[in-house]
Design a protein around this motif. Structure first.
Motif, PDB file in Angstrom:
ATOM      1  N   GLY A  90      -2.734   1.743  -5.165  1.00  0.00           N
ATOM      2  CA  GLY A  90      -3.533   2.958  -5.251  1.00  0.00           C
ATOM      3  C   GLY A  90      -3.579   3.415  -6.692  1.00  0.00           C
ATOM      4  N   ARG A  91      -4.387   4.437  -6.946  1.00  0.00           N
ATOM      5  CA  ARG A  91      -4.503   4.887  -8.340  1.00  0.00           C
ATOM      6  C   ARG A  91      -3.382   5.855  -8.728  1.00  0.00           C
ATOM      7  N   ARG A  92      -2.765   6.455  -7.707  1.00  0.00           N
ATOM      8  CA  ARG A  92      -1.713   7.433  -8.040  1.00  0.00           C
ATOM      9  C   ARG A  92      -0.483   6.747  -8.607  1.00  0.00           C
ATOM     10  N   PHE A 109      -5.009  -2.722  -0.451  1.00  0.00           N
ATOM     11  CA  PHE A 109      -5.791  -1.882  -1.362  1.00  0.00           C
ATOM     12  C   PHE A 109      -6.132  -0.593  -0.623  1.00  0.00           C
ATOM     13  N   GLY A 110      -6.022   0.539  -1.306  1.00  0.00           N
ATOM     14  CA  GLY A 110      -6.317   1.815  -0.639  1.00  0.00           C
ATOM     15  C   GLY A 110      -5.124   2.325   0.142  1.00  0.00           C
ATOM     16  N   ALA A 111      -3.910   2.068  -0.384  1.00  0.00           N
ATOM     17  CA  ALA A 111      -2.683   2.399   0.359  1.00  0.00           C
ATOM     18  C   ALA A 111      -2.435   3.900   0.446  1.00  0.00           C
ATOM     19  N   THR A 112      -3.142   4.695  -0.378  1.00  0.00           N
ATOM     20  CA  THR A 112      -2.935   6.142  -0.320  1.00  0.00           C
ATOM     21  C   THR A 112      -3.997   6.813   0.561  1.00  0.00           C
ATOM     22  N   GLY A 113      -4.882   5.998   1.130  1.00  0.00           N
ATOM     23  CA  GLY A 113      -6.040   6.550   1.854  1.00  0.00           C
ATOM     24  C   GLY A 113      -5.743   6.944   3.286  1.00  0.00           C
ATOM     25  N   ASP A 114      -6.773   7.510   3.894  1.00  0.00           N
ATOM     26  CA  ASP A 114      -6.693   8.065   5.241  1.00  0.00           C
ATOM     27  C   ASP A 114      -6.478   6.972   6.304  1.00  0.00           C
ATOM     28  N   LEU A 115      -7.227   5.897   6.181  1.00  0.00           N
ATOM     29  CA  LEU A 115      -7.137   4.826   7.181  1.00  0.00           C
ATOM     30  C   LEU A 115      -5.742   4.190   7.180  1.00  0.00           C
ATOM     31  N   ALA A 116      -5.208   4.011   5.980  1.00  0.00           N
ATOM     32  CA  ALA A 116      -3.868   3.423   5.865  1.00  0.00           C
ATOM     33  C   ALA A 116      -2.858   4.291   6.611  1.00  0.00           C
ATOM     34  N   LYS A 117      -2.937   5.606   6.383  1.00  0.00           N
ATOM     35  CA  LYS A 117      -1.965   6.522   6.989  1.00  0.00           C
ATOM     36  C   LYS A 117      -2.120   6.604   8.502  1.00  0.00           C
ATOM     37  N   ARG A 118      -3.392   6.741   8.928  1.00  0.00           N
ATOM     38  CA  ARG A 118      -3.607   7.011  10.361  1.00  0.00           C
ATOM     39  C   ARG A 118      -3.478   5.761  11.217  1.00  0.00           C
ATOM     40  N   LYS A 119      -3.892   4.621  10.675  1.00  0.00           N
ATOM     41  CA  LYS A 119      -3.973   3.416  11.513  1.00  0.00           C
ATOM     42  C   LYS A 119      -3.107   2.247  11.054  1.00  0.00           C
ATOM     43  N   ILE A 160     -11.525  -6.848   5.884  1.00  0.00           N
ATOM     44  CA  ILE A 160     -12.360  -5.738   5.409  1.00  0.00           C
ATOM     45  C   ILE A 160     -12.793  -4.878   6.594  1.00  0.00           C
ATOM     46  N   GLU A 161     -13.164  -3.666   6.241  1.00  0.00           N
ATOM     47  CA  GLU A 161     -13.583  -2.669   7.233  1.00  0.00           C
ATOM     48  C   GLU A 161     -15.087  -2.475   7.111  1.00  0.00           C
ATOM     49  N   LYS A 162     -15.723  -2.046   8.194  1.00  0.00           N
ATOM     50  CA  LYS A 162     -17.138  -1.719   8.075  1.00  0.00           C
ATOM     51  C   LYS A 162     -17.302  -0.584   7.053  1.00  0.00           C
ATOM     52  N   LEU A 168      -8.563  -4.739   2.425  1.00  0.00           N
ATOM     53  CA  LEU A 168      -9.324  -3.824   1.572  1.00  0.00           C
ATOM     54  C   LEU A 168      -9.653  -2.539   2.327  1.00  0.00           C
ATOM     55  N   SER A 169      -8.733  -1.585   2.276  1.00  0.00           N
ATOM     56  CA  SER A 169      -8.987  -0.300   2.930  1.00  0.00           C
ATOM     57  C   SER A 169      -9.558   0.672   1.891  1.00  0.00           C
ATOM     58  N   VAL A 170     -10.657   0.250   1.294  1.00  0.00           N
ATOM     59  CA  VAL A 170     -11.340   1.040   0.251  1.00  0.00           C
ATOM     60  C   VAL A 170     -12.836   1.013   0.554  1.00  0.00           C
ATOM     61  N   GLY A 171     -13.588   1.788  -0.179  1.00  0.00           N
ATOM     62  CA  GLY A 171     -15.037   1.835   0.032  1.00  0.00           C
ATOM     63  C   GLY A 171     -15.688   0.472  -0.167  1.00  0.00           C
ATOM     64  N   VAL A 178       0.532   0.452  -9.075  1.00  0.00           N
ATOM     65  CA  VAL A 178      -0.658   1.230  -9.458  1.00  0.00           C
ATOM     66  C   VAL A 178      -1.789   0.255  -9.731  1.00  0.00           C
ATOM     67  N   MET A 179      -2.967   0.595  -9.257  1.00  0.00           N
ATOM     68  CA  MET A 179      -4.092  -0.337  -9.410  1.00  0.00           C
ATOM     69  C   MET A 179      -5.405   0.431  -9.509  1.00  0.00           C
ATOM     70  N   ASP A 180      -6.147   0.163 -10.574  1.00  0.00           N
ATOM     71  CA  ASP A 180      -7.540   0.583 -10.598  1.00  0.00           C
ATOM     72  C   ASP A 180      -8.337  -0.679 -10.324  1.00  0.00           C
ATOM     73  N   VAL A 181      -9.042  -0.687  -9.204  1.00  0.00           N
ATOM     74  CA  VAL A 181      -9.678  -1.940  -8.772  1.00  0.00           C
ATOM     75  C   VAL A 181     -10.714  -2.450  -9.773  1.00  0.00           C
ATOM     76  N   GLU A 182     -11.124  -1.613 -10.696  1.00  0.00           N
ATOM     77  CA  GLU A 182     -12.123  -2.033 -11.683  1.00  0.00           C
ATOM     78  C   GLU A 182     -11.482  -2.773 -12.870  1.00  0.00           C
ATOM     79  N   GLU A 218     -18.220  -0.426  -1.694  1.00  0.00           N
ATOM     80  CA  GLU A 218     -18.761  -0.693  -3.038  1.00  0.00           C
ATOM     81  C   GLU A 218     -17.773  -1.488  -3.884  1.00  0.00           C
ATOM     82  N   PHE A 219     -16.487  -1.530  -3.456  1.00  0.00           N
ATOM     83  CA  PHE A 219     -15.472  -2.255  -4.231  1.00  0.00           C
ATOM     84  C   PHE A 219     -15.226  -3.677  -3.714  1.00  0.00           C
ATOM     85  N   PHE A 220     -15.772  -4.006  -2.528  1.00  0.00           N
ATOM     86  CA  PHE A 220     -15.406  -5.282  -1.894  1.00  0.00           C
ATOM     87  C   PHE A 220     -15.672  -6.485  -2.806  1.00  0.00           C
TER      88      PHE A 220
HETATM   89  P1  NAD Z   1     -10.101   7.153   1.693  1.00  0.00           P
HETATM   90  O1  NAD Z   1     -11.108   7.756   0.779  1.00  0.00           O
HETATM   91  O2  NAD Z   1      -9.147   8.049   2.410  1.00  0.00           O
HETATM   92  O3  NAD Z   1      -9.210   6.110   0.875  1.00  0.00           O
HETATM   93  C1  NAD Z   1      -9.767   5.263  -0.076  1.00  0.00           C
HETATM   94  C2  NAD Z   1      -8.671   4.565  -0.855  1.00  0.00           C
HETATM   95  O4  NAD Z   1      -9.306   3.838  -1.908  1.00  0.00           O
HETATM   96  C3  NAD Z   1      -7.660   5.497  -1.514  1.00  0.00           C
HETATM   97  O5  NAD Z   1      -6.366   4.947  -1.357  1.00  0.00           O
HETATM   98  C4  NAD Z   1      -8.058   5.457  -2.990  1.00  0.00           C
HETATM   99  O6  NAD Z   1      -6.969   5.630  -3.854  1.00  0.00           O
HETATM  100  C5  NAD Z   1      -8.609   4.053  -3.100  1.00  0.00           C
HETATM  101  N1  NAD Z   1      -9.499   3.901  -4.238  1.00  0.00           N
HETATM  102  C6  NAD Z   1     -10.704   4.477  -4.450  1.00  0.00           C
HETATM  103  N2  NAD Z   1     -11.192   4.101  -5.669  1.00  0.00           N
HETATM  104  C7  NAD Z   1     -10.286   3.266  -6.213  1.00  0.00           C
HETATM  105  C8  NAD Z   1     -10.197   2.561  -7.450  1.00  0.00           C
HETATM  106  N3  NAD Z   1     -11.156   2.627  -8.380  1.00  0.00           N
HETATM  107  N4  NAD Z   1      -9.105   1.811  -7.672  1.00  0.00           N
HETATM  108  C9  NAD Z   1      -8.112   1.734  -6.764  1.00  0.00           C
HETATM  109  N5  NAD Z   1      -8.138   2.365  -5.568  1.00  0.00           N
HETATM  110  C10 NAD Z   1      -9.208   3.132  -5.306  1.00  0.00           C
HETATM  111  O7  NAD Z   1     -10.903   6.221   2.705  1.00  0.00           O
HETATM  112  P2  NAD Z   1     -10.431   5.682   4.135  1.00  0.00           P
HETATM  113  O8  NAD Z   1     -10.856   6.663   5.159  1.00  0.00           O
HETATM  114  O9  NAD Z   1      -8.997   5.319   4.082  1.00  0.00           O
HETATM  115  O10 NAD Z   1     -11.348   4.411   4.362  1.00  0.00           O
HETATM  116  C11 NAD Z   1     -11.118   3.169   3.715  1.00  0.00           C
HETATM  117  C12 NAD Z   1     -12.210   2.193   4.124  1.00  0.00           C
HETATM  118  O11 NAD Z   1     -12.194   1.982   5.521  1.00  0.00           O
HETATM  119  C13 NAD Z   1     -13.609   2.645   3.782  1.00  0.00           C
HETATM  120  O12 NAD Z   1     -14.369   1.517   3.434  1.00  0.00           O
HETATM  121  C14 NAD Z   1     -14.145   3.207   5.068  1.00  0.00           C
HETATM  122  O13 NAD Z   1     -15.543   3.086   5.124  1.00  0.00           O
HETATM  123  C15 NAD Z   1     -13.476   2.282   6.056  1.00  0.00           C
HETATM  124  N6  NAD Z   1     -13.285   2.868   7.370  1.00  0.00           N
HETATM  125  C16 NAD Z   1     -12.495   3.963   7.538  1.00  0.00           C
HETATM  126  C17 NAD Z   1     -12.291   4.463   8.808  1.00  0.00           C
HETATM  127  C18 NAD Z   1     -11.386   5.658   9.035  1.00  0.00           C
HETATM  128  O14 NAD Z   1     -11.136   5.939  10.201  1.00  0.00           O
HETATM  129  N7  NAD Z   1     -10.892   6.332   8.030  1.00  0.00           N
HETATM  130  C19 NAD Z   1     -12.897   3.861   9.904  1.00  0.00           C
HETATM  131  C20 NAD Z   1     -13.685   2.738   9.699  1.00  0.00           C
HETATM  132  C21 NAD Z   1     -13.861   2.250   8.432  1.00  0.00           C
END
Ligand code: NAD
Length: 494
Positions: free
Chosen positions: A43-45, A9-19, A148-150, A118-121, A85-89, A123-125
């Protein structure tokens, strides 16, 4: 390694890409992933599999520790990736996901082991865990696990609520809470260093140790995270999790480290006494490595009246047979002079009345450097023959060759795939840590602890030096330790 479906979950996010993608790629290169391995990114895209694969490949070129230029390896790795494609809600999206997962399991003859990351905020866990359960995604033939991540809550109550929600869908042994400090190679080596070296093991007690100092200093400010950080501060962002987990790994045990036992034995703080053992700080304008740096309240997105902590220093004691009476000092902060995470163990010095001031020697220090460099140093005294034979200190250095070492996320993802819980934050530890920190949160909230300011580019407020000076100690390796004679009560600085 067992064949697994890895659902991200959160495959388009920053953490997924960087780590996460670089970690998986390096595990793949090390043959640590099963040959039958598939990753379903969510991801939602609206992306096709090919567009997703191209994004993953791009992230490897930018962030992988090993080159991603070998096109055969990249091709073999990338073909494991699918996108949905996924909207977690929306529960319908989980039903759709279940079809994709089952289809992949059939194609690859997978046994139905499912890892949900769960690489998402946060609030979604709860919602995601419940929907995994409700949709049938969680009832595979093999095992299921959740990473899960902190942050795991923002105080004791919210952490307990979150855990209850997760507990409805996953058992504790199925939940892997990442604290990436526990994945750092030096931290993973600590228990073996202590356990397998009798010379270290025997001195790991209050009979020999004078005090312990744990530092995690950053030079960066709040960067893009202002809105989040201003409600969290150093106490929640760093201390409750990373710093207390580092403390827990220092515990002395006959077998494996029991982090819980250490945390259970930390002497509790009362809210009204927090002021005696905790320093709260916030940076003002200064300079970092010669460049001007704005004060915290002038950072974009920060409330100009904020009293948020960007620095904390804490003195605590562990009430067990090995650690009783040893002061343990922990500090962490942003916009400090250097970026460093280290643990310094200062040893007691035998007291001999006959020693003159000149004859007194420096204490032995054992230093674990965790990042950015990694190593162990023992500081000893020696006779400096070229310098008139005076006694001076010399470091005995052991610096590891870090070039081939896996990064934290590689270690952690690999352990979770193996089902090894050792280097994760377990619920009982997380709860104990929140319980311990709760009086500090309340004391900050009620302004029972003064907010000390420090210029950006320093080692934190003077009050942090004075905290140690009260016990006749000082922070090692700061360029300007406060002389012991200056035992000014900290209140004078408030
Ligand atoms: P981000 O905002 O870059 O990515 C969030 C991801 O969640 C995106 O892929 C987005 O599409 C997805 N998302 C958001 N709402 C959604 C929905 N309704 N349905 C489906 N997907 C949804 O965040 P991130 O930096 O990748 O961080 C992810 C998690 O890891 C967070 O909980 C953050 O607190 C935690 N975290 C991040 C880091 C870091 O270095 N970036 C470090 C520690 C913890």
């Amino acid at each position: 390694m067992e064949a697994t479906t890895f659902v991200l979950f959160g495959a388009t996010g920053d953490l997924a890409k960087r780590k996460i993608y670089p970690a998986l790629y390096n595990l793949f290169l090390d043959h640590k992933l099963s040959k039958s391995f598939t990753i379903i990114g969510l991801g939602r895209r609206e992306w096709s599999d090919e567009a997703f694969q191209a994004q993953v490949e791009q992230s490897l070129h930018t962030f992988s520790r090993r080159s991603a230029d070998d096109s055969a390896s990249i091709k073999a790795f990338i073909k494991a990736f699918r996108y949905s494609v996924m909207d977690v809600e929306r529960i319908e999206d989980y039903h759709k996901l279940l079809q994709v997962v089952e289809q992949r399991e059939q194609e690859l003859h997978l046994p139905g082991n499912r890892m949900f990351y769960l690489s998402v905020g946060p609030e979604f866990f709860g919602k995601i865990a419940a929907s995994i359960q409700e949709s049938g995604l969680g009832s595979a033939k093999g095992w299921k696990r959740l990473i899960i991540e902190k942050p795991f809550g923002h105080d004791l109550k919210s952490a307990q609520e979150l855990n209850q929600e997760l507990g409805k869908a996953f058992k504790e042994e199925e939940i892997f809470r990442i604290d990436h400090y526990l994945g750092k190679p030096m931290v993973q080596k600590l228990d073996v260093l202590e356990q397998s070296n009798p010379a270290l093991q025997d001195i790991w007690t209050n009979q020999y140790i004078a005090n312990v100092q744990i530092t995690a200093s950053e030079t960066v400010g709040v960067e893009e995270r202002a809105g989040y950080y201003d409600h969290v501060g150093a106490i929640r962002d760093m201390f409750q999790n990373h710093m207390l987990q580092l403390l827990m790994t220092l515990g002395k045990n006959d077998g494996r480290i029991s982090k819980r036992q250490v945390m259970e034995s930390v002497e509790p703080l009362l809210k009204e006494n927090v002021v005696n053992d905790v320093v709260r700080g916030q940076y003002t304008a200064g300079s970092i490595q010669g460049k001007p740096a704005a004060g915290y309240k002038d950072e974009p997105g920060i409330d100009p009246c904020s009293t948020n902590d960007t620095f904390v220093a804490v003195r605590l004691r562990i009430d067990d047979v090995f650690w009783r009476d040893i002061p343990i000092y922990i500090r962490t902060g942003k916009r400090m002079k250097e970026k460093s995470t280290r643990i310094v163990i200062e040893f007691k010095q035998p007291f001999k009345r006959s020693y003159s001031a000149q004859e007194r020697t420096a204490p032995n220090l054992l230093i674990f450097e965790i990042s950015p460099n990694e190593g162990v140093t023992l500081q000893i005294n020696h006779k400096d023959l070229p310098n008139k034979g005076v006694t001076s200190t010399i470091p005995v250095d052991l610096h590891f060759n870090q070039s081939g070492e896996p990064e934290a996320y590689e270690n952690l993802i690999y352990d979770a795939l193996q089902g090894d819980p050792t280097f994760f934050a377990h619920w009982d530890e997380v709860e104990l840590a929140w319980k311990w920190v709760q009086p500090i949160l309340e004391a900050f909230e009620e302004d029972l602890v003064p907010l000390h300011h420090y210029p950006a580019g320093t080692y934190g407020p003077d009050a942090s030096d004075l905290l140690l000076a009260e016990d006749g100690n000082h922070w090692w390796f700061d360029s300007k330790p406060v002389p012991l004679a200056q035992r000014i009560p900290r209140e004078a600085y408030a």
